[in-house]
Design an enzyme around this catalytic site. Structure first.
Site, mmCIF file in Angstrom:
data_model
loop_
_atom_site.group_PDB
_atom_site.id
_atom_site.type_symbol
_atom_site.label_atom_id
_atom_site.label_comp_id
_atom_site.label_asym_id
_atom_site.label_seq_id
_atom_site.Cartn_x
_atom_site.Cartn_y
_atom_site.Cartn_z
ATOM 1 N N GLU A 70 4.937 -5.608 53.071
ATOM 2 C CA GLU A 70 5.815 -6.599 53.711
ATOM 3 C C GLU A 70 6.841 -5.868 54.581
ATOM 4 O O GLU A 70 7.461 -4.911 54.129
ATOM 5 C CB GLU A 70 6.503 -7.438 52.628
ATOM 6 C CG GLU A 70 7.692 -8.267 53.077
ATOM 7 C CD GLU A 70 7.406 -9.254 54.211
ATOM 8 O OE1 GLU A 70 6.371 -9.932 54.160
ATOM 9 O OE2 GLU A 70 8.220 -9.297 55.164
ATOM 10 N N GLN A 71 7.022 -6.341 55.795
ATOM 11 C CA GLN A 71 7.934 -5.653 56.719
ATOM 12 C C GLN A 71 9.408 -5.781 56.318
ATOM 13 O O GLN A 71 10.208 -4.881 56.592
ATOM 14 C CB GLN A 71 7.735 -6.160 58.145
ATOM 15 C CG GLN A 71 8.133 -7.624 58.343
ATOM 16 C CD GLN A 71 7.889 -8.142 59.754
ATOM 17 O OE1 GLN A 71 7.439 -7.400 60.616
ATOM 18 N NE2 GLN A 71 8.197 -9.396 59.988
ATOM 19 N N ARG B 64 11.671 -23.080 49.635
ATOM 20 C CA ARG B 64 10.649 -22.052 49.915
ATOM 21 C C ARG B 64 10.894 -20.777 49.128
ATOM 22 O O ARG B 64 9.963 -20.103 48.700
ATOM 23 C CB ARG B 64 10.627 -21.727 51.411
ATOM 24 C CG ARG B 64 10.283 -22.894 52.276
ATOM 25 C CD ARG B 64 10.445 -22.532 53.737
ATOM 26 N NE ARG B 64 9.287 -21.833 54.202
ATOM 27 C CZ ARG B 64 8.353 -22.375 54.995
ATOM 28 N NH1 ARG B 64 8.477 -23.583 55.436
ATOM 29 N NH2 ARG B 64 7.311 -21.677 55.367
ATOM 30 N N TYR C 50 14.131 -34.508 52.204
ATOM 31 C CA TYR C 50 13.615 -34.652 50.841
ATOM 32 C C TYR C 50 14.301 -33.648 49.918
ATOM 33 O O TYR C 50 14.769 -32.602 50.362
ATOM 34 C CB TYR C 50 12.088 -34.504 50.800
ATOM 35 C CG TYR C 50 11.502 -33.227 51.385
ATOM 36 C CD1 TYR C 50 11.427 -32.065 50.642
ATOM 37 C CD2 TYR C 50 10.994 -33.198 52.682
ATOM 38 C CE1 TYR C 50 10.853 -30.911 51.173
ATOM 39 C CE2 TYR C 50 10.427 -32.053 53.220
ATOM 40 C CZ TYR C 50 10.354 -30.910 52.455
ATOM 41 O OH TYR C 50 9.799 -29.775 52.985
ATOM 42 N N ASP D 37 -1.099 -18.658 58.582
ATOM 43 C CA ASP D 37 -0.631 -18.826 59.957
ATOM 44 C C ASP D 37 -1.153 -17.734 60.886
ATOM 45 O O ASP D 37 -1.141 -17.907 62.105
ATOM 46 C CB ASP D 37 0.908 -18.805 60.001
ATOM 47 C CG ASP D 37 1.519 -20.179 59.737
ATOM 48 O OD1 ASP D 37 0.783 -21.077 59.274
ATOM 49 O OD2 ASP D 37 2.728 -20.338 59.983
HETATM 50 C C1 LIG Z 1 9.677 -26.880 60.516
HETATM 51 C C2 LIG Z 1 8.479 -26.527 59.671
HETATM 52 C C3 LIG Z 1 8.230 -27.209 58.483
HETATM 53 C C4 LIG Z 1 7.097 -26.912 57.692
HETATM 54 N N1 LIG Z 1 6.871 -27.614 56.538
HETATM 55 C C5 LIG Z 1 5.757 -27.370 55.808
HETATM 56 C C6 LIG Z 1 5.490 -28.113 54.610
HETATM 57 O O1 LIG Z 1 6.255 -28.994 54.204
HETATM 58 N N2 LIG Z 1 4.341 -27.833 53.910
HETATM 59 C C7 LIG Z 1 3.458 -26.861 54.323
HETATM 60 O O2 LIG Z 1 2.432 -26.650 53.644
HETATM 61 N N3 LIG Z 1 3.707 -26.114 55.451
HETATM 62 C C8 LIG Z 1 4.820 -26.348 56.187
HETATM 63 N N4 LIG Z 1 5.077 -25.592 57.313
HETATM 64 C C9 LIG Z 1 4.151 -24.504 57.680
HETATM 65 C C10 LIG Z 1 4.421 -23.258 56.828
HETATM 66 O O3 LIG Z 1 5.777 -22.878 56.977
HETATM 67 C C11 LIG Z 1 3.530 -22.077 57.252
HETATM 68 O O4 LIG Z 1 2.218 -22.537 57.459
HETATM 69 C C12 LIG Z 1 3.519 -20.988 56.169
HETATM 70 O O5 LIG Z 1 4.792 -20.429 56.017
HETATM 71 C C13 LIG Z 1 2.510 -19.904 56.525
HETATM 72 O O6 LIG Z 1 2.506 -18.925 55.512
HETATM 73 P P1 LIG Z 1 1.952 -17.457 55.817
HETATM 74 O O7 LIG Z 1 2.084 -16.700 54.537
HETATM 75 O O8 LIG Z 1 0.620 -17.535 56.480
HETATM 76 O O9 LIG Z 1 2.936 -16.874 56.923
HETATM 77 P P2 LIG Z 1 4.501 -16.542 56.809
HETATM 78 O O10 LIG Z 1 5.168 -17.476 55.883
HETATM 79 O O11 LIG Z 1 5.000 -16.460 58.209
HETATM 80 O O12 LIG Z 1 4.537 -15.085 56.142
HETATM 81 C C14 LIG Z 1 4.168 -13.934 56.879
HETATM 82 C C15 LIG Z 1 4.799 -12.708 56.212
HETATM 83 O O13 LIG Z 1 4.298 -11.527 56.851
HETATM 84 C C16 LIG Z 1 5.376 -10.657 57.137
HETATM 85 N N5 LIG Z 1 4.973 -9.858 58.322
HETATM 86 C C17 LIG Z 1 4.870 -10.302 59.592
HETATM 87 N N6 LIG Z 1 4.484 -9.292 60.396
HETATM 88 C C18 LIG Z 1 4.331 -8.193 59.602
HETATM 89 C C19 LIG Z 1 3.947 -6.845 59.872
HETATM 90 N N7 LIG Z 1 3.632 -6.440 61.114
HETATM 91 N N8 LIG Z 1 3.886 -5.966 58.827
HETATM 92 C C20 LIG Z 1 4.209 -6.384 57.544
HETATM 93 N N9 LIG Z 1 4.607 -7.653 57.263
HETATM 94 C C21 LIG Z 1 4.648 -8.547 58.265
HETATM 95 C C22 LIG Z 1 6.547 -11.592 57.395
HETATM 96 O O14 LIG Z 1 7.785 -10.917 57.244
HETATM 97 C C23 LIG Z 1 6.315 -12.683 56.347
HETATM 98 O O15 LIG Z 1 6.893 -12.340 55.116
HETATM 99 C C24 LIG Z 1 6.202 -25.881 58.121
HETATM 100 C C25 LIG Z 1 6.452 -25.177 59.298
HETATM 101 C C26 LIG Z 1 7.569 -25.501 60.090
HETATM 102 C C27 LIG Z 1 7.800 -24.742 61.362
#
Ligand SMILES: Cc1cc2nc3c(=O)[nH]c(=O)nc-3n(C[C@H](O)[C@H](O)[C@H](O)COP(=O)(O)OP(=O)(O)OC[C@H]3O[C@@H](n4cnc5c(N)ncnc54)[C@H](O)[C@@H]3O)c2cc1C
Length: 404
Positions: A39-40, A113, A222, A300
């Site tokens: 994790e960065q 979160r 909520y 994502d």
């Molecule tokens: C306003 C808003 C509301 C939302 N509400 C909901 C909801 O109610 N329910 C739902 O299911 N989803 C919701 N989402 C979507 C949800 O936030 C994302 O889909 C989710 O956080 C994706 O998780 P992830 O682990 O793929 O990515 P992230 O949560 O972005 O995690 C990525 C991680 O990788 C790390 N990282 C990045 N680059 C590097 C690198 N080069 N080297 C090492 N580490 C790195 C980051 O620091 C981070 O910790 C919402 C989004 C928004 C914008």
């Protein structure tokens, strides 16, 4: 290879310690794989915001053994209400709570979160205390016939049988495999913030989710963290702000201005937020492939989703379970494992991304500018039967029993 490298023929390297990365680590550790998460950030932390998990998400988290831990921090709301942006008129939209459990087997829950991340991190660290390395930013990935490598900004190199890029919307792993994408601005900005529940008047401090419908904006709030905090999200059509970041602060004055003319309850919520943040909503086209050789993507990093279905993180959680099951099923054959994972997940996540994008139109109700159109508009867009039809395919999906 430099001396500071680690290597293992069976280890799985995960880039990103967010919700998706930690859910993947937990799924793999439970299946007996050795995992390293990089994790960065220098601490495992999430933005101060809420998240809703539909029954399809809690089904996976319960299968991972997290039901008790979640019950200590979650809110199981009783219902969702809709309200009129200007008059505050309220309609019951649909029931949650026991009704969701009866229909889908597992509840629809609302969380801070940070609490969800802690639940996942605790479970990972119970199985492997040193699984997560902090302060390690991935800059490059590469692979040979028998292993994949990750290079970090500090010169460290990690190697394993697979690399999984769970590094979010600005994924470096995705850029290394497929080049930098070109996101398209939706014309919408999402505001978010948290208000301590004890600062809110009693009629707002309730255990229900509320969607405010307006002609060119949408407000959702909520309860999270056992009902101690109200999560607030407000989406508005605006074209002067195009930065996609969780950490950029706005001001309450700017937020209040975006919702000028809205009901006093919306302004009471805005007044009581700690800090409001703003995020420009961007869309990216679906990727035809997520994997190359021993390296793949999840969450994502490969299918960022607009928040209009509340499913982006839930899709990452489903991916986590399925990728682990595919790796277990095809352990010695990385390409087969990752091809099967993509086959299972591509259409479902593409549908969620598309429907969330379509819901963007539904989130705004231009007809509501006309007071005479209120009942017709609410019945047209939001009536219960249509909603149930719209949501069945989403919440009933079971990632834990899918054929691998
Ligand atoms: C306003 C808003 C509301 C939302 N509400 C909901 C909801 O109610 N329910 C739902 O299911 N989803 C919701 N989402 C979507 C949800 O936030 C994302 O889909 C989710 O956080 C994706 O998780 P992830 O682990 O793929 O990515 P992230 O949560 O972005 O995690 C990525 C991680 O990788 C790390 N990282 C990045 N680059 C590097 C690198 N080069 N080297 C090492 N580490 C790195 C980051 O620091 C981070 O910790 C919402 C989004 C928004 C914008």
């Amino acid at each position: 290879m430099p001396n500071n490298s680690k290597t293992s023929s069976s280890k799985i390297i995960i880039i990103g310690g967010g919700i998706g990365g930690l859910a993947t680590a937990l799924s793999l550790l439970q299946r007996g794989f050795d995992v390293e998460v990089y994790e960065q950030s220098t601490a495992l932390k999430e933005v101060g915001a809420g998240i809703q998990l539909g029954s399809n998400g809690t089904r996976v988290l319960f299968a991972l053994g997290l039901q008790d831990a979640l019950s200590k921090v979650q809110v199981v709301p009783t219902a969702r209400e809709i309200r009129h942006w200007r008059t505050g008129e309220t309609w019951n939209w649909f029931d949650l709570g026991a009704v969701s459990v009866k229909r889908y087997g597992t509840p629809h829950i609302m969380l801070h979160r940070g609490d969800l991340l802690n639940v996942l991190a605790d479970a990972v660290q119970r199985l492997k205390p040193d699984a997560v390395s902090l302060g390690r930013k991935c800059v490059e990935v590469s692979q040979t016939d028998d292993r994949a490598e990750v290079h970090f900004a500090d010169g460290h190199v990690a190697a394993g049988a697979f690399v999984i890029g769970a590094d979010g919307i600005h994924s470096r792993v995705r850029a290394c495999l497929f080049g930098a994408g070109r996101p398209e601005f939706t014309g919408c900005v999402a505001w978010r913030g948290l208000a301590p529940m004890d600062r809110l008047p009693l009629h707002l401090a309730r255990m229900v989710g509320t969607n405010w419908l307006g002609p060119r904006g949408h407000v959702l709030h909520y309860p999270v963290r056992r009902g101690e905090i109200m999560n607030f999200i407000a989406i508005v059509e605006r074209d002067d702000w195009q930065v996609e970041s969780w950490t950029l602060e706005g001001s309450k004055g700017e937020l209040a201005n975006d919702f000028g003319g809205w009901h006093q309850d919306v302004h009471t919520l805005i007044d009581n937020l700690d800090t409001p943040y703003k995020w420009a909503l961007m869309v990216r086209g679906p990727m035809p492939r997520w994997s190359k050789g021993r390296i793949t993507l999840m969450g994502d990093a490969c299918h960022p989703t607009l928040p209009f279905l509340g499913q982006g993180a839930v899709m990452a959680i489903e991916d986590a379970y399925v990728v682990a099951a595919c790796v277990a099923r095809h352990a010695g054959e990385p390409q087969s494992a990752l091809a099967r994972y993509e086959d299972i997940r591509r259409d479902r996540t593409a549908t969620v991304v598309r429907k969330a994008h379509e819901n963007r139109r539904q989130a705004f109700s231009p007809a509501l500018a006309d007071d005479n159109a209120v009942a017709i508009e609410v019945a047209r867009a939001w009536q219960q039967v249509r909603l149930r039809e719209r949501m069945e395919w989403l919440y009933a999906y079971d990632a834990t029993t899918i054929a691998i």
